[in-house]
Design a protein around this motif. Structure first.
Motif, PDB file in Angstrom:
ATOM      1  N   LYS A  67     -12.115  25.952 -23.136  1.00 45.83           N
ATOM      2  CA  LYS A  67     -13.358  25.184 -23.315  1.00 45.83           C
ATOM      3  C   LYS A  67     -13.889  24.688 -21.975  1.00 45.83           C
ATOM      4  N   SER A  68     -13.002  24.583 -20.969  1.00 43.92           N
ATOM      5  CA  SER A  68     -13.460  24.212 -19.616  1.00 43.92           C
ATOM      6  C   SER A  68     -13.697  25.438 -18.767  1.00 43.92           C
ATOM      7  N   GLY A  69     -13.654  26.598 -19.390  1.00 40.49           N
ATOM      8  CA  GLY A  69     -13.942  27.832 -18.656  1.00 40.49           C
ATOM      9  C   GLY A  69     -12.755  28.408 -17.907  1.00 40.49           C
ATOM     10  N   VAL A  70     -11.544  27.927 -18.209  1.00 41.29           N
ATOM     11  CA  VAL A  70     -10.349  28.447 -17.529  1.00 41.29           C
ATOM     12  C   VAL A  70      -9.523  29.265 -18.522  1.00 41.29           C
ATOM     13  N   GLY A  71      -9.509  30.572 -18.323  1.00 44.47           N
ATOM     14  CA  GLY A  71      -8.691  31.445 -19.167  1.00 44.47           C
ATOM     15  C   GLY A  71      -7.249  31.429 -18.698  1.00 44.47           C
ATOM     16  N   GLY A  72      -6.380  31.909 -19.546  1.00 47.54           N
ATOM     17  CA  GLY A  72      -4.976  31.953 -19.142  1.00 47.54           C
ATOM     18  C   GLY A  72      -4.110  32.432 -20.277  1.00 47.54           C
ATOM     19  N   SER A  73      -2.813  32.486 -20.023  1.00 47.59           N
ATOM     20  CA  SER A  73      -1.896  32.933 -21.067  1.00 47.59           C
ATOM     21  C   SER A  73      -0.803  31.893 -21.271  1.00 47.59           C
ATOM     22  N   ILE A  74      -0.148  32.032 -22.406  1.00 45.13           N
ATOM     23  CA  ILE A  74       0.921  31.101 -22.782  1.00 45.13           C
ATOM     24  C   ILE A  74       2.259  31.811 -22.657  1.00 45.13           C
ATOM     25  N   LYS A  75       3.231  31.135 -22.103  1.00 48.45           N
ATOM     26  CA  LYS A  75       4.601  31.665 -22.086  1.00 48.45           C
ATOM     27  C   LYS A  75       5.500  30.611 -22.687  1.00 48.45           C
ATOM     28  N   VAL A  76       6.235  30.983 -23.721  1.00 44.80           N
ATOM     29  CA  VAL A  76       7.234  30.061 -24.265  1.00 44.80           C
ATOM     30  C   VAL A  76       8.581  30.494 -23.702  1.00 44.80           C
ATOM     31  N   THR A  77       9.215  29.584 -22.993  1.00 41.42           N
ATOM     32  CA  THR A  77      10.496  29.911 -22.386  1.00 41.42           C
ATOM     33  C   THR A  77      11.403  28.680 -22.457  1.00 41.42           C
ATOM     34  N   ARG A  78      12.513  28.732 -21.760  1.00 44.29           N
ATOM     35  CA  ARG A  78      13.423  27.581 -21.751  1.00 44.29           C
ATOM     36  C   ARG A  78      14.043  27.478 -20.363  1.00 44.29           C
ATOM     37  N   MET A  96      12.851  23.089 -24.643  1.00 43.82           N
ATOM     38  CA  MET A  96      12.037  24.290 -24.468  1.00 43.82           C
ATOM     39  C   MET A  96      10.924  23.993 -23.456  1.00 43.82           C
ATOM     40  N   ALA A  97      10.421  25.038 -22.845  1.00 41.26           N
ATOM     41  CA  ALA A  97       9.334  24.896 -21.861  1.00 41.26           C
ATOM     42  C   ALA A  97       8.180  25.779 -22.296  1.00 41.26           C
ATOM     43  N   VAL A  98       7.016  25.174 -22.442  1.00 40.54           N
ATOM     44  CA  VAL A  98       5.822  25.945 -22.788  1.00 40.54           C
ATOM     45  C   VAL A  98       4.913  25.944 -21.562  1.00 40.54           C
ATOM     46  N   LEU A  99       4.567  27.151 -21.118  1.00 37.14           N
ATOM     47  CA  LEU A  99       3.734  27.263 -19.918  1.00 37.14           C
ATOM     48  C   LEU A  99       2.331  27.697 -20.281  1.00 37.14           C
ATOM     49  N   PHE A 100       1.358  27.011 -19.710  1.00 32.13           N
ATOM     50  CA  PHE A 100       0.007  27.567 -19.689  1.00 32.13           C
ATOM     51  C   PHE A 100      -0.188  28.126 -18.284  1.00 32.13           C
ATOM     52  N   LEU A 145      12.584  17.798  -6.717  1.00 28.79           N
ATOM     53  CA  LEU A 145      13.192  18.187  -8.004  1.00 28.79           C
ATOM     54  C   LEU A 145      12.659  19.557  -8.388  1.00 28.79           C
ATOM     55  N   GLY A 146      13.516  20.357  -8.999  1.00 29.38           N
ATOM     56  CA  GLY A 146      13.061  21.665  -9.487  1.00 29.38           C
ATOM     57  C   GLY A 146      14.003  22.166 -10.560  1.00 29.38           C
ATOM     58  N   MET A 147      13.526  23.106 -11.355  1.00 31.82           N
ATOM     59  CA  MET A 147      14.338  23.596 -12.478  1.00 31.82           C
ATOM     60  C   MET A 147      14.099  25.098 -12.670  1.00 31.82           C
ATOM     61  N   ALA A 148      15.186  25.817 -12.967  1.00 32.51           N
ATOM     62  CA  ALA A 148      15.084  27.269 -13.198  1.00 32.51           C
ATOM     63  C   ALA A 148      14.617  27.531 -14.625  1.00 32.51           C
ATOM     64  N   LEU A 149      13.801  28.568 -14.779  1.00 30.00           N
ATOM     65  CA  LEU A 149      13.260  28.955 -16.088  1.00 30.00           C
ATOM     66  C   LEU A 149      13.714  30.376 -16.424  1.00 30.00           C
ATOM     67  N   ASP A 150      13.787  30.658 -17.714  1.00 29.44           N
ATOM     68  CA  ASP A 150      14.348  31.926 -18.179  1.00 29.44           C
ATOM     69  C   ASP A 150      13.329  33.080 -18.087  1.00 29.44           C
ATOM     70  N   VAL A 151      12.779  33.255 -16.913  1.00 30.46           N
ATOM     71  CA  VAL A 151      11.813  34.326 -16.610  1.00 30.46           C
ATOM     72  C   VAL A 151      12.318  34.911 -15.292  1.00 30.46           C
ATOM     73  N   ARG A 157       7.504  22.932 -31.996  1.00 30.45           N
ATOM     74  CA  ARG A 157       6.047  23.099 -31.981  1.00 30.45           C
ATOM     75  C   ARG A 157       5.554  23.854 -30.743  1.00 30.45           C
ATOM     76  N   GLU A 158       6.397  24.757 -30.222  1.00 31.83           N
ATOM     77  CA  GLU A 158       6.070  25.427 -28.951  1.00 31.83           C
ATOM     78  C   GLU A 158       4.716  26.144 -29.008  1.00 31.83           C
ATOM     79  N   TYR A 159       4.497  26.914 -30.094  1.00 32.08           N
ATOM     80  CA  TYR A 159       3.280  27.734 -30.119  1.00 32.08           C
ATOM     81  C   TYR A 159       2.036  26.883 -30.363  1.00 32.08           C
ATOM     82  N   THR A 160       2.189  25.801 -31.104  1.00 31.88           N
ATOM     83  CA  THR A 160       1.053  24.896 -31.295  1.00 31.88           C
ATOM     84  C   THR A 160       0.671  24.263 -29.957  1.00 31.88           C
ATOM     85  N   ILE A 161       1.675  23.825 -29.227  1.00 38.50           N
ATOM     86  CA  ILE A 161       1.412  23.203 -27.921  1.00 38.50           C
ATOM     87  C   ILE A 161       0.730  24.212 -26.996  1.00 38.50           C
ATOM     88  N   GLY A 162       1.266  25.421 -26.980  1.00 38.37           N
ATOM     89  CA  GLY A 162       0.683  26.462 -26.132  1.00 38.37           C
ATOM     90  C   GLY A 162      -0.752  26.759 -26.526  1.00 38.37           C
TER      91      GLY A 162
END
Ligand code: HSE
Length: 304
Positions: A281-292, A166-170, A23-29, A267-272
Motif C-alpha cells: 500500500k506504500s508502494g513497496v513490493g517484496g516477498s515473505i520468508k518464513v524461517t527460524r 519463528m522468524a517471519v521476514l518481509f 547482537l546478531g542471530m543465524a537464520l535457517d537460510v 500466525r507466521e503467514y498472517t504476519i507475513g
C-alpha cells in the motif's frame, strides 16, 4: 592440502532492534559454496541470489576471504574454481556479504588443515567485511553478542534462543546498501537514547535466555539506528505496526535493512501477509520468508 571443500553458511540478522553493531542471530537460510583447486585462471560461478550481480573475479568476497586466509599464513592461494549456490538475498540486511566472506575463510581454513579457530576467523572476517554482528552468528550459529575488549580484541558469546521461536521476514524488492544506511546515522546520541537501548538489549538477552518472551515487544525497541533509517525506508513503521497487530512478539529492521524481521510463536503467514500488504500500500513490493533461527553456523559439508 585438500583439493575440494564444500561449505554452507547461514543468513544472519544483525542488531535485532536494540543491539546495534553488537547482537546478531543465524537464520535457517543457507548459501552453499564449493571450492575446488584446479590449475588455471580463477573461475567463479554464481547461481541463485546475486547471479549476474556479484563480481566473478578476484574482487568477489568469497574469493577475497579465501585468498586472505592463505596470504595471512604467508602462502599464495591455490588456483581455484568456486561455485556459489546462493539463497541469501543481497543488500537486504540478511548478512549476504558476511556469509560470502565467511564461506571463503572457512573453505580456505579447511583446505589448510583447520588450523585457525572460529574466533580467529571472526577477527579476519570482521577486518575484511566490517560487520562482526553478522560474521559471528554466520560462523558460530545461534544468537551471538560481539564486543571488543579494552585492547581491541573481538570476543563473542552465545545467547540461547527459545526452540519454538519463528522468524517471519518481509524482504523488499529494493535493496538498502549498508554504507548508505550507515551514512544517515547520527555520530552522537543523547544519553536518554543510550539508556533506552541498553535497557532493551538487556531485556532481549534475558527474554531469549529464559524463554520468557513477555517483554519481547519492548525488548526489540531501538532509538540508535531505526528512527534515522526510517527516513530512507518510510514504510518501516507501518510494517512494524502491521506485524505487531497480526500477533508478532517483536519486530525490527534486519541489520541495516531493507528486510523487516518479526519474531513469533505462531500466525507466521498472517504476519507475513499483513507486512507485505501494508508495504504494498506504500508502494513497496517484496516477498515473505518464513524461517527460524538456527543453532548451526558455517559448516564444512564435504572435504577431500
Ligand atoms: N550493524 C550493522 C548496521 C549491520 O546496522 O549498520 C551490519 O549488517
Amino acid at each position: 592440502m585438500k583439493d575440494l571443500v564444500c561449505v554452507r553458511v547461514p543468513a544472519t540478522t544483525a542488531n535485532m532492534g536494540p543491539g546495534f553493531d553488537c547482537l546478531g542471530m543465524a537464520l535457517d537460510v543457507w548459501n552453499s559454496v564449493r571450492v575446488e583447486s584446479r590449475r588455471g585462471p580463477l573461475r567463479i560461478e554464481v547461481i541463485g541470489e546475486g547471479a549476474g550481480e556479484v563480481p566473478d573475479d578476484a574482487t568477489n568476497l568469497v574469493y577475497r576471504g579465501f585468498s586472505l586466509l592463505f596470504e595471512g599464513a604467508g602462502e599464495s592461494p591455490p588456483d581455484v574454481r568456486i561455485t556459489c549456490d546462493n539463497r541469501i538475498p543481497l543488500g537486504r540486511g540478511l548478512g549476504s556479504s558476511s556469509a560470502a566472506a565467511v564461506a571463503g575463510l572457512v573453505a580456505a581454513n579447511e583446505m589448510r588443515g583447520d588450523q585457525l579457530s572460529r574466533l580467529e576467523l571472526l577477527e579476519i572476517a570482521a577486518r575484511l567485511e566490517g560487520h562482526p554482528d553478522n560474521a559471528a552468528p554466520a560462523l558460530f550459529g545461534g544468537c551471538r553478542i560481539v564486543a571488543r575488549d579494552e585492547s581491541g580484541e573481538l570476543l563473542s558469546a552465545p545467547v540461547p534462543v527459545p526452540d519454538d521461536l519463528m522468524a517471519v521476514l518481509f524482504v523488499p524488492d529494493v535493496a538498502m546498501p549498508t554504507n548508505e544506511a550507515r551514512a544517515v546515522l547520527p555520530s552522537e546520541v543523547p544519553r536518554s537514547d543510550a539508556v533506552y537501548n541498553i535497557s532493551r538489549a538487556a531485556l532481549l538477552v534475558r527474554a531469549f535466555a529464559t524463554g520468557d518472551l513477555a517483554h519481547l515487544d519492548v525488548a526489540t525497541g531501538d532509538r540508535l539506528h531505526q528512527p534515522a533509517r526510517q527516513a530512507i525506508f518510510y514504510p518501516m513503521r507501518n510494517i512494524f505496526r502491521a506485524a505487531r497487530d497480526a500477533g508478532a512478539l517483536g519486530v525490527f529492521l534486519s541489520g541495516a535493512g531493507s528486510s523487516v524481521l518479526a519474531l513469533t510463536r505462531g500466525r507466521e503467514y498472517t504476519i507475513g501477509y499483513e507486512m507485505a500488504d501494508i508495504a504494498a500500500k506504500s508502494g513497496v513490493g517484496g516477498s515473505i520468508k518464513v524461517t527460524r533461527p538456527t543453532t548451526k553456523g558455517a559448516q564444512v559439508e564435504k572435504s577431500a
